[in-house]
Write a protein that holds these residues in place. Structure first.
Motif, mmCIF file in Angstrom:
data_model
loop_
_atom_site.group_PDB
_atom_site.id
_atom_site.type_symbol
_atom_site.label_atom_id
_atom_site.label_comp_id
_atom_site.label_asym_id
_atom_site.label_seq_id
_atom_site.Cartn_x
_atom_site.Cartn_y
_atom_site.Cartn_z
ATOM 1 N N GLN A 124 62.287 -14.824 -14.969
ATOM 2 C CA GLN A 124 62.954 -15.864 -15.732
ATOM 3 C C GLN A 124 62.477 -17.266 -15.363
ATOM 4 O O GLN A 124 63.101 -18.257 -15.723
ATOM 5 N N MET A 164 70.940 -18.306 -9.130
ATOM 6 C CA MET A 164 70.372 -18.393 -10.463
ATOM 7 C C MET A 164 70.246 -19.838 -10.926
ATOM 8 O O MET A 164 69.218 -20.244 -11.458
ATOM 9 N N TYR A 200 62.963 -22.301 -16.418
ATOM 10 C CA TYR A 200 64.345 -21.841 -16.262
ATOM 11 C C TYR A 200 65.230 -23.080 -16.164
ATOM 12 O O TYR A 200 65.452 -23.615 -15.080
ATOM 13 N N THR A 247 65.192 -8.473 -14.845
ATOM 14 C CA THR A 247 64.732 -9.682 -14.178
ATOM 15 C C THR A 247 64.425 -9.368 -12.721
ATOM 16 O O THR A 247 65.294 -8.900 -11.988
ATOM 17 N N TYR A 292 63.943 -15.147 -10.300
ATOM 18 C CA TYR A 292 64.489 -16.398 -10.819
ATOM 19 C C TYR A 292 63.721 -17.578 -10.229
ATOM 20 O O TYR A 292 63.110 -18.354 -10.936
#
Length: 328
Positions: A83, A253, A110, A30, A33
């Motif tokens: 993501q 995140m 996400y 990843t 984010y």
């Protein structure tokens, strides 16, 4: 071939050495984010420094041939993914540029509603948006995989139907095994697999039955049962390993910039950080435990090899290249 199709580690020489000790041939990492396009490019710059500093351990992979070369040369291939669609911002033209920079997977959401689709934490799932349909079309054209790991059910089923190329759920487990919001119901898994797509089984404790106390036998039995139901060829591993990340990274995140409040997501309000990993999977040297566990629950050598990486490798072969131009 040993492939882990999702990690978000705090990357270091130690981890790169552990990848080699564990015989890991490729990892989908990843690189975004909630990052904007420019911030994602800065993350790629950092990866370029890693490739420059540790050329004997890792290399960037743009296609399956690069993965095969990394295996032959005793290195781990690094494949970029996002993501969230935040790196493309609201500009569909950035998809091709991100692909040229090496991005091979992009989630349409996400957890939250995005410009493209609905996340799994929203109360209402409106499905793929007008822009989402165009983005899927463009991702299909350039060879970027549609990832629906954090998306809601209707959106995922619609994405599988709209996409002309197989899509992926890179890291999740069946909902009927453990009813986390991020895990996938049978109709979702069926929609993805019947259209040729892939699901990567996750070792992240919030996705596991009994959490950090989940046993290796229970995890491997779940894999065997799911493969029997939907076809072994559609499954691999997507550990969601967040090794050596400090707990405050969970806030980034889950929250990013969209809220001033702390959103603990799949964790509890009393334990906002990363949960302990199960004892049988702490780092990249532990994949052999899963291989052993799959054999212990009765899977044959070919099925084990496919789950451990063969299926992802074949998926890469058919997914990462641009669609051939049509005549006329």
């Amino acid at each position: 071939m040993l492939i882990d199709n999702l990690q978000y580690a705090n990357w270091s020489e130690k981890i790169f050495h552990q990848m080699r000790e564990g015989g890991v041939d490729a990892v989908h990492v990843t690189i975004a984010y909630h990052e904007t396009f420019r911030e994602t490019v800065l993350n790629i710059e950092q990866w370029n420094r890693h490739f420059e500093e540790f050329p004997d351990l890792i290399m960037q992979a743009y296609d399956a041939a690069d993965v095969a070369r990394a295996k032959q040369e005793g290195r781990t291939a690094i494949i970029f993914g996002a993501q969230n669609p935040s790196p493309m911002e609201d500009d569909i033209g950035l998809i091709e540029i991100l692909h040229r920079l090496g991005l091979r997977f992009m989630q349409l959401t996400y957890n939250n509603q995005s410009l493209l689709a609905t996340g799994c934490y929203e109360a209402e799932d409106a499905g793929i948006t007008r822009m989402g349909k165009q983005v899927i079309k463009e991702m299909n054209r350039v060879g970027m995989v549609v990832d629906m790991s954090h998306s809601a059910d209707r959106s995922t089923i619609e994405a599988a139907d709209i996409s002309d190329r197989p899509i992926a759920i890179t890291h999740a487990n069946p909902f009927d095994w453990h009813p986390a919001r991020r895990n996938k119901r049978d109709d979702v898994i069926r929609a993805v697999t019947e259209s040729g797509g892939m699901l990567g089984f996750s070792m992240y404790p919030h996705h596991l039955a009994d959490g950090s106390d989940c046993t290796l036998a229970a995890f491997c039995e779940m894999i065997a049962r799911t493969a029997e139901k939907f076809g072994t060829q559609h499954f691999g591993l997507g550990s969601d390993l967040c090794q050596d990340q400090p707990d405050h990274v969970v806030e980034w995140m889950r929250v990013g910039r969209w809220s001033k409040e702390i959103d603990y997501g799949e964790g509890s309000a009393t334990a906002p950080g990363f949960p302990p990993m199960p004892t049988w999977f702490n780092d990249n040297r532990d994949f052999e435990n899963i291989e052993t566990g799959l054999r212990a629950v009765g899977m044959d050598d070919q099925d084990v090899a496919d789950i451990m990486g063969g299926n992802w490798f074949r998926f890469y072969q058919s997914s990462f290249g641009p669609r051939p131009a049509t005549k006329g």
